[in-house]
Design a protein around this motif. Sequence first.
Motif, mmCIF file in Angstrom:
data_model
loop_
_atom_site.group_PDB
_atom_site.id
_atom_site.type_symbol
_atom_site.label_atom_id
_atom_site.label_comp_id
_atom_site.label_asym_id
_atom_site.label_seq_id
_atom_site.Cartn_x
_atom_site.Cartn_y
_atom_site.Cartn_z
ATOM 1 N N ALA A 100 0.732 -1.321 0.096
ATOM 2 C CA ALA A 100 -0.101 -0.060 0.118
ATOM 3 C C ALA A 100 1.003 1.201 -0.148
ATOM 4 O O ALA A 100 1.958 1.218 0.228
ATOM 5 C CB ALA A 100 -0.976 -0.039 1.201
ATOM 6 N N LEU A 101 0.206 2.310 -0.359
ATOM 7 C CA LEU A 101 0.983 3.567 -0.019
ATOM 8 C C LEU A 101 0.468 4.387 1.009
ATOM 9 O O LEU A 101 -0.575 4.914 1.101
ATOM 10 C CB LEU A 101 0.835 4.570 -1.553
ATOM 11 N N ASN A 102 1.541 4.698 1.893
ATOM 12 C CA ASN A 102 1.098 5.825 2.987
ATOM 13 C C ASN A 102 1.438 7.315 2.223
ATOM 14 O O ASN A 102 1.529 7.259 0.786
ATOM 15 C CB ASN A 102 2.072 5.664 4.153
ATOM 16 N N GLN A 103 1.072 8.469 3.033
ATOM 17 C CA GLN A 103 1.045 9.591 2.275
ATOM 18 C C GLN A 103 2.195 10.065 1.785
ATOM 19 O O GLN A 103 2.536 10.530 0.661
ATOM 20 C CB GLN A 103 0.790 10.809 3.363
ATOM 21 N N MET A 104 3.653 9.655 2.492
ATOM 22 C CA MET A 104 4.740 10.146 1.875
ATOM 23 C C MET A 104 5.262 9.453 0.530
ATOM 24 O O MET A 104 5.499 10.016 -0.462
ATOM 25 C CB MET A 104 5.871 10.023 2.961
ATOM 26 N N GLU A 105 5.009 8.240 0.789
ATOM 27 C CA GLU A 105 5.169 7.354 -0.693
ATOM 28 C C GLU A 105 4.309 7.811 -1.776
ATOM 29 O O GLU A 105 4.649 7.932 -2.813
ATOM 30 C CB GLU A 105 4.688 5.821 -0.091
ATOM 31 N N PHE A 106 3.068 8.235 -1.360
ATOM 32 C CA PHE A 106 2.404 8.867 -2.643
ATOM 33 C C PHE A 106 2.849 10.065 -3.238
ATOM 34 O O PHE A 106 2.943 10.295 -4.289
ATOM 35 C CB PHE A 106 0.743 8.971 -2.005
ATOM 36 N N CYS A 107 3.359 10.850 -2.112
ATOM 37 C CA CYS A 107 3.844 12.440 -2.572
ATOM 38 C C CYS A 107 5.054 12.035 -3.440
ATOM 39 O O CYS A 107 5.276 12.637 -4.357
ATOM 40 C CB CYS A 107 3.991 13.061 -1.292
ATOM 41 N N VAL A 108 6.104 11.191 -2.955
ATOM 42 C CA VAL A 108 7.048 10.789 -3.641
ATOM 43 C C VAL A 108 6.726 10.343 -5.264
ATOM 44 O O VAL A 108 7.549 10.745 -6.066
ATOM 45 C CB VAL A 108 8.197 9.858 -2.902
ATOM 46 N N LEU A 109 6.081 9.219 -5.195
ATOM 47 C CA LEU A 109 5.662 8.983 -6.359
ATOM 48 C C LEU A 109 5.002 9.784 -7.298
ATOM 49 O O LEU A 109 5.483 9.989 -8.703
ATOM 50 C CB LEU A 109 4.553 7.757 -6.228
#
Length: 122
Positions: free
Chosen positions: A80-89
């Motif tokens: 899954a994507l947490n908020q930080m992973e989503f922003c980096v992506l």
Amino acid sequence: MASIDQPNFHDFLPLMAEKLGGDGLLGELCNGFQLLMDSEKGVITFDSLKKNSAFLGLQELSDEDLHSMLKEGDFDGDGALNQMEFCVLMFRLSPELMDQSQLLLEEALMQEEAVQDFDFSL
């Protein structure tokens, strides 16, 4: 088949950054995360991404594209994507924005170096 590399997908981030500034862009990315996340788990799962992707104009992406997107952004391997992973992506999917960020970083480092080299004893 739709692809996450569609030019119209990542052309929006540089425009948003220009119009909103850094803080505004991060706020909008957080809003996008909130739209896509599973509200019970607090992360973006495949099911929540598939269910909510139409809100961001991603309804044409295939299941394979959605899985690829999750896999590319999932740094901790939890599926899954947490908020930080989503922003980096989102930044990684926008090469133009990455280039702009690199230039801004280099400029800031040069300014900091100039301040450190300045002789304040004058």
